[in-house]
Design an enzyme around this catalytic site. Structure first.
Site, PDB file in Angstrom:
ATOM      1  N   TYR A 100      -1.539  -0.074  10.703  1.00 54.69           N
ATOM      2  CA  TYR A 100      -1.871  -0.696   9.415  1.00 54.69           C
ATOM      3  C   TYR A 100      -0.703  -0.550   8.434  1.00 54.69           C
ATOM      4  O   TYR A 100      -0.234  -1.522   7.850  1.00 54.69           O
ATOM      5  CB  TYR A 100      -3.138  -0.086   8.805  1.00 54.69           C
ATOM      6  CG  TYR A 100      -3.283  -0.421   7.338  1.00 54.69           C
ATOM      7  CD1 TYR A 100      -3.535  -1.737   6.940  1.00 54.69           C
ATOM      8  CD2 TYR A 100      -3.118   0.548   6.351  1.00 54.69           C
ATOM      9  CE1 TYR A 100      -3.625  -2.069   5.593  1.00 54.69           C
ATOM     10  CE2 TYR A 100      -3.214   0.226   5.009  1.00 54.69           C
ATOM     11  CZ  TYR A 100      -3.464  -1.083   4.632  1.00 54.69           C
ATOM     12  OH  TYR A 100      -3.537  -1.415   3.306  1.00 54.69           O
ATOM     13  N   SER A 116       0.835  -1.195   0.000  1.00 51.29           N
ATOM     14  CA  SER A 116       0.000   0.000   0.000  1.00 51.29           C
ATOM     15  C   SER A 116       0.870   1.245   0.000  1.00 51.29           C
ATOM     16  O   SER A 116       2.002   1.223   0.496  1.00 51.29           O
ATOM     17  CB  SER A 116      -0.842  -0.037   1.276  1.00 51.29           C
ATOM     18  OG  SER A 116      -1.255   1.245   1.645  1.00 51.29           O
ATOM     19  N   LYS A 143       2.193  -3.379   6.647  1.00 50.50           N
ATOM     20  CA  LYS A 143       2.551  -3.512   5.231  1.00 50.50           C
ATOM     21  C   LYS A 143       4.069  -3.428   5.048  1.00 50.50           C
ATOM     22  O   LYS A 143       4.653  -4.191   4.269  1.00 50.50           O
ATOM     23  CB  LYS A 143       1.843  -2.430   4.402  1.00 50.50           C
ATOM     24  CG  LYS A 143       0.338  -2.612   4.329  1.00 50.50           C
ATOM     25  CD  LYS A 143      -0.010  -3.811   3.479  1.00 50.50           C
ATOM     26  CE  LYS A 143      -1.463  -4.184   3.505  1.00 50.50           C
ATOM     27  NZ  LYS A 143      -1.734  -5.422   2.760  1.00 50.50           N
TER      28      LYS A 143
END
Length: 373
Positions: free
Chosen positions: A171, A147, A175
């Protein structure tokens, strides 16, 4: 004789991006798709619908193999349970699965700040288990869904892949961690493993048939599905715009939106780059066969521009209120997609108008997502 179908496992196959990636795989009639999903934020109906699209698209003279490519082997699996993952691989045996596209993850930035351990378990631990089972069954090609959040607040816009990775939210950090894990594995076993991380910018739109699209459970956390839900009457007409004092043309946050089908095509190109004959890794500085690519259009759109584009597509008069900035939001995330264009042949061609039109087509045909009919 045509080549036999290559089995490709897609994690999170029933999700928004997963279902469109499966569409792109099936469209080539070169792959047999295996989907695993725990349906935490997705509907099993997405798998039925995408298989329906593939069946409907078969030519009149379809071979038995073509027909097989339109059927999906779907399993309900929780990736944090290694034994469940192993059971799927056991069905196909050693070397039976050609490659994996790993999309499944929790993805709400705000939520990740509240329940970080859940995010680390679901996103990072699950990736480790998946890679361990892959290794056990000699499945050594992975396309990893990363991402743009890995960049945090980037020092240069548009953002090249060489930018340092400095995610702000748990989050985003999951990644970065998973990219690191895949990269370390490719370094440790350069003769076996090949990996590509695809750093997605902001996917939008839906398949033009209106059969599959974004159907978040509960109130949508992302701008496009929220605007569609408001216009269809499922959410109240009271959009909150977080901050209008950013250093952007209209003061609201800027994001790089690309059509979800363009994003899905990027996964096909990435799979091709993992094939033994691929030249994609020829310029790697070491023996390790690992790379990361941005998938975006290279065009930034502000929150207010998106609202206006959706107003045109839906004819709906959105009411919005400017409120304070949201923690963790970055002013501008616009991709520099030059590397993926040059090395993978990737191009996000569909424009904002098409994204809005396809999203609205999906939403009007499925006002309550997959539970509409």
């Amino acid at each position: 004789m045509s080549e036999p179908l290559k089995r490709v496992l897609v994690t999170g196959g029933a999700g928004y991006i997963g279902s469109h990636v499966i569409f792109a795989l099936q469209e080539t009639r070169r792959y047999k798709v295996i989907s695993v999903d725990n349906h935490h934020n997705s509907s099993p109906k997405a798998i039925e619908r995408v298989a329906q699209i593939a069946r409907d698209n078969l030519p009149a003279n379809a071979t038995a193999q073509d027909k097989d490519s339109a059927e999906i082997d779907a399993y309900t699996v929780d990736l944090t349970q290694r034994d469940q993952v192993r059971k799927v691989f056991e069905k196909y045996g050693k070397g039976g699965i050609w490659g994996v596209i790993h999309i499944a993850a929790y993805k709400a930035v705000g939520e990740s700040t509240e329940i970080p351990l859940t995010y680390y378990e679901n996103n990072v631990a699950a990736t480790v288990y998946l890679l361990q089972v892959m290794s056990e069954f000699d499945c050594t090609r992975i396309v990893y869904s990363s991402s743009a959040t890995v960049y945090g607040t980037p020092p240069i816009i548009p953002i090249p892949e060489t930018t340092r990775l400095q995610a702000h939210s748990p989050y985003g950090k999951t990644k970065v961690m998973c990219e690191t894990i895949v990269s370390d594995l490719c370094s440790a076993e350069p003769q076996r493993f090949r990996g590509l991380s695809l750093r997605y910018f902001n996917p939008a739109g839906a398949h033009p048939s209106g059969l599959i699209g974004e159907a978040p459970i509960g109130r949508p956390g992302n701008l496009f599905p929220l605007l569609a839900a408001i216009a269809v009457g499922r959410e109240p007409n009271d959009l909150k715009v977080f901050g209008n004092d950013y250093p952007t043309p209209d003061g609201t946050c800027v994001r790089d939106y690309l059509h979800v089908l363009d994003l899905a095509k990027g996964h096909l190109l990435a799979l091709d780059a993992l094939a033994p004959e691929s030249k994609a890794f020829d310029d790697c500085p070491t023996e390790a066969r690992y790379k990361a690519y941005n998938l975006g259009r290279g065009k930034g759109m502000s929150v207010l521009q998106i609202v206006e584009a959706m107003r045109k597509a839906t004819g709906f008069d959105y009411k919005y209120e400017i409120v304070g900035r949201r923690r963790g939001d970055v002013p501008d995330l616009t991709a520099d997609p030059a590397l993926a264009e040059k090395q993978l042949g990737f191009k996000a061609e569909q424009d904002l108008e098409t994204m809005c039109k396809d999203l609205w087509n999906w939403q009007t045909k499925n006002p309550k997502g997959y539970d509409s009919n």
